[in-house]
Design a protein around this motif. Structure first.
Motif, PDB file in Angstrom:
ATOM      1  N   HIS A  87       2.277  -5.151  71.572  1.00  0.00           N
ATOM      2  CA  HIS A  87       2.096  -6.591  71.379  1.00  0.00           C
ATOM      3  C   HIS A  87       3.301  -7.181  70.635  1.00  0.00           C
ATOM      4  N   CYS A  88       3.778  -6.473  69.632  1.00  0.00           N
ATOM      5  CA  CYS A  88       4.906  -6.952  68.810  1.00  0.00           C
ATOM      6  C   CYS A  88       6.229  -6.945  69.569  1.00  0.00           C
ATOM      7  N   GLN A  89       6.240  -6.393  70.771  1.00  0.00           N
ATOM      8  CA  GLN A  89       7.459  -6.350  71.586  1.00  0.00           C
ATOM      9  C   GLN A  89       7.435  -7.367  72.728  1.00  0.00           C
ATOM     10  N   THR A  90       6.392  -8.180  72.809  1.00  0.00           N
ATOM     11  CA  THR A  90       6.282  -9.142  73.906  1.00  0.00           C
ATOM     12  C   THR A  90       7.165 -10.361  73.665  1.00  0.00           C
ATOM     13  N   GLU A  91       7.462 -11.055  74.736  1.00  0.00           N
ATOM     14  CA  GLU A  91       8.271 -12.269  74.663  1.00  0.00           C
ATOM     15  C   GLU A  91       7.554 -13.352  73.865  1.00  0.00           C
ATOM     16  N   ILE A  92       6.245 -13.479  74.053  1.00  0.00           N
ATOM     17  CA  ILE A  92       5.499 -14.517  73.332  1.00  0.00           C
ATOM     18  C   ILE A  92       5.478 -14.225  71.823  1.00  0.00           C
ATOM     19  N   PHE A  93       5.459 -12.955  71.454  1.00  0.00           N
ATOM     20  CA  PHE A  93       5.510 -12.599  70.036  1.00  0.00           C
ATOM     21  C   PHE A  93       6.856 -13.017  69.445  1.00  0.00           C
ATOM     22  N   ALA A  94       7.923 -12.862  70.195  1.00  0.00           N
ATOM     23  CA  ALA A  94       9.251 -13.287  69.732  1.00  0.00           C
ATOM     24  C   ALA A  94       9.281 -14.804  69.528  1.00  0.00           C
ATOM     25  N   ARG A  95       8.666 -15.532  70.414  1.00  0.00           N
ATOM     26  CA  ARG A  95       8.600 -17.000  70.275  1.00  0.00           C
ATOM     27  C   ARG A  95       7.752 -17.383  69.073  1.00  0.00           C
ATOM     28  N   PHE A  96       6.735 -16.603  68.804  1.00  0.00           N
ATOM     29  CA  PHE A  96       5.871 -16.828  67.641  1.00  0.00           C
ATOM     30  C   PHE A  96       6.655 -16.659  66.336  1.00  0.00           C
ATOM     31  N   GLN A  97       7.597 -15.723  66.310  1.00  0.00           N
ATOM     32  CA  GLN A  97       8.398 -15.494  65.101  1.00  0.00           C
ATOM     33  C   GLN A  97       9.197 -16.742  64.722  1.00  0.00           C
ATOM     34  N   VAL A  98       9.659 -17.473  65.716  1.00  0.00           N
ATOM     35  CA  VAL A  98      10.392 -18.717  65.468  1.00  0.00           C
ATOM     36  C   VAL A  98       9.475 -19.731  64.781  1.00  0.00           C
ATOM     37  N   LEU A  99       8.223 -19.792  65.220  1.00  0.00           N
ATOM     38  CA  LEU A  99       7.265 -20.716  64.603  1.00  0.00           C
ATOM     39  C   LEU A  99       6.974 -20.330  63.158  1.00  0.00           C
ATOM     40  N   LYS A 100       6.885 -19.036  62.893  1.00  0.00           N
ATOM     41  CA  LYS A 100       6.648 -18.591  61.509  1.00  0.00           C
ATOM     42  C   LYS A 100       7.768 -19.062  60.593  1.00  0.00           C
ATOM     43  N   VAL A 101       9.000 -18.959  61.033  1.00  0.00           N
ATOM     44  CA  VAL A 101      10.135 -19.400  60.216  1.00  0.00           C
ATOM     45  C   VAL A 101      10.040 -20.903  59.961  1.00  0.00           C
ATOM     46  N   LYS A 102       9.674 -21.647  60.976  1.00  0.00           N
ATOM     47  CA  LYS A 102       9.608 -23.100  60.858  1.00  0.00           C
ATOM     48  C   LYS A 102       8.484 -23.559  59.927  1.00  0.00           C
TER      49      LYS A 102
END
Length: 94
Positions: free
Chosen positions: A67-82
Protein backbone atom coordinates in the motif's frame (compact mmCIF):
# COMPACT_ATOMS: atom_id res chain seq x y z
CA UNK A 1 -3.22 -9.00 11.31
CA UNK A 2 -1.79 -5.46 11.44
CA UNK A 3 -3.62 -2.38 12.69
CA UNK A 4 -2.28 1.15 12.46
CA UNK A 5 -3.80 4.09 14.28
CA UNK A 6 -2.44 7.13 12.49
CA UNK A 7 -3.04 10.47 14.22
CA UNK A 8 -2.72 13.51 12.00
CA UNK A 9 -2.36 16.85 13.78
CA UNK A 10 -3.20 19.35 11.10
CA UNK A 11 -1.99 22.90 10.91
CA UNK A 12 -4.45 25.10 12.84
CA UNK A 13 -7.88 25.10 11.28
CA UNK A 14 -6.93 22.76 8.41
CA UNK A 15 -8.57 19.47 9.47
CA UNK A 16 -11.68 19.90 7.33
CA UNK A 17 -9.66 20.96 4.29
CA UNK A 18 -7.28 18.02 4.81
CA UNK A 19 -10.15 15.55 5.08
CA UNK A 20 -11.79 17.02 1.97
CA UNK A 21 -8.51 16.71 0.05
CA UNK A 22 -8.26 13.05 1.12
CA UNK A 23 -11.84 12.47 0.04
CA UNK A 24 -11.23 14.15 -3.31
CA UNK A 25 -8.12 11.98 -3.80
CA UNK A 26 -10.22 8.87 -3.14
CA UNK A 27 -7.63 7.31 -0.87
CA UNK A 28 -10.14 5.47 1.32
CA UNK A 29 -11.99 3.91 -1.59
CA UNK A 30 -8.76 2.92 -3.34
CA UNK A 31 -7.24 1.52 -0.16
CA UNK A 32 -10.35 -0.55 0.61
CA UNK A 33 -9.99 -2.23 -2.80
CA UNK A 34 -6.36 -3.21 -2.16
CA UNK A 35 -5.53 -6.83 -1.36
CA UNK A 36 -5.44 -7.52 2.36
CA UNK A 37 -7.17 -4.33 3.48
CA UNK A 38 -9.93 -4.85 6.05
CA UNK A 39 -10.42 -1.30 7.34
CA UNK A 40 -9.44 2.20 6.30
CA UNK A 41 -11.56 4.73 8.17
CA UNK A 42 -11.12 8.32 9.31
CA UNK A 43 -12.43 9.76 12.59
CA UNK A 44 -12.71 13.33 13.83
CA UNK A 45 -11.46 14.01 17.37
CA UNK A 46 -14.34 15.36 19.49
CA UNK A 47 -12.11 17.53 21.69
CA UNK A 48 -9.34 18.74 19.35
CA UNK A 49 -10.42 20.39 16.08
CA UNK A 50 -6.99 19.81 14.52
CA UNK A 51 -6.84 16.00 14.97
CA UNK A 52 -7.88 13.44 12.36
CA UNK A 53 -7.45 9.74 13.17
CA UNK A 54 -7.00 7.05 10.54
CA UNK A 55 -7.54 3.43 11.59
CA UNK A 56 -6.29 0.97 9.01
CA UNK A 57 -6.21 -2.81 9.29
CA UNK A 58 -4.43 -5.29 7.04
CA UNK A 59 -4.52 -9.09 7.02
CA UNK A 60 -0.71 -9.17 6.72
CA UNK A 61 2.03 -6.53 7.11
CA UNK A 62 3.20 -7.22 3.54
CA UNK A 63 -0.08 -5.84 2.16
CA UNK A 64 0.36 -2.62 4.12
CA UNK A 65 3.91 -2.34 2.80
CA UNK A 66 2.58 -2.68 -0.77
CA UNK A 67 0.00 0.00 0.00
CA UNK A 68 2.84 2.40 0.91
CA UNK A 69 4.32 1.88 -2.57
CA UNK A 70 1.21 2.86 -4.55
CA UNK A 71 0.92 5.99 -6.67
CA UNK A 72 -2.05 7.25 -4.64
CA UNK A 73 -0.02 6.89 -1.43
CA UNK A 74 2.69 9.09 -2.98
CA UNK A 75 0.06 11.72 -3.81
CA UNK A 76 -1.21 11.47 -0.24
CA UNK A 77 2.28 12.33 1.07
CA UNK A 78 2.07 15.68 -0.72
CA UNK A 79 -1.20 16.42 1.11
CA UNK A 80 0.38 15.56 4.46
CA UNK A 81 3.12 18.13 3.87
CA UNK A 82 0.57 20.76 2.90
CA UNK A 83 -1.92 20.20 5.74
CA UNK A 84 -0.23 18.43 8.66
CA UNK A 85 1.94 19.72 11.48
CA UNK A 86 2.63 16.27 12.97
CA UNK A 87 1.84 12.60 12.44
CA UNK A 88 2.08 9.78 14.99
CA UNK A 89 1.55 6.08 14.34
CA UNK A 90 0.59 3.38 16.83
CA UNK A 91 1.15 -0.09 15.33
CA UNK A 92 -0.48 -3.26 16.58
CA UNK A 93 0.33 -6.79 15.39
CA UNK A 94 -2.32 -9.33 16.37
Amino acid sequence: MLTWNVTYRTKPGQRTAFYQALTDLGIRENSRREAGNEKYDYYFDAQDPDILLLVERWTEPAFQELHCQTEIFARFQVLKVKYCADVTIDKFDH
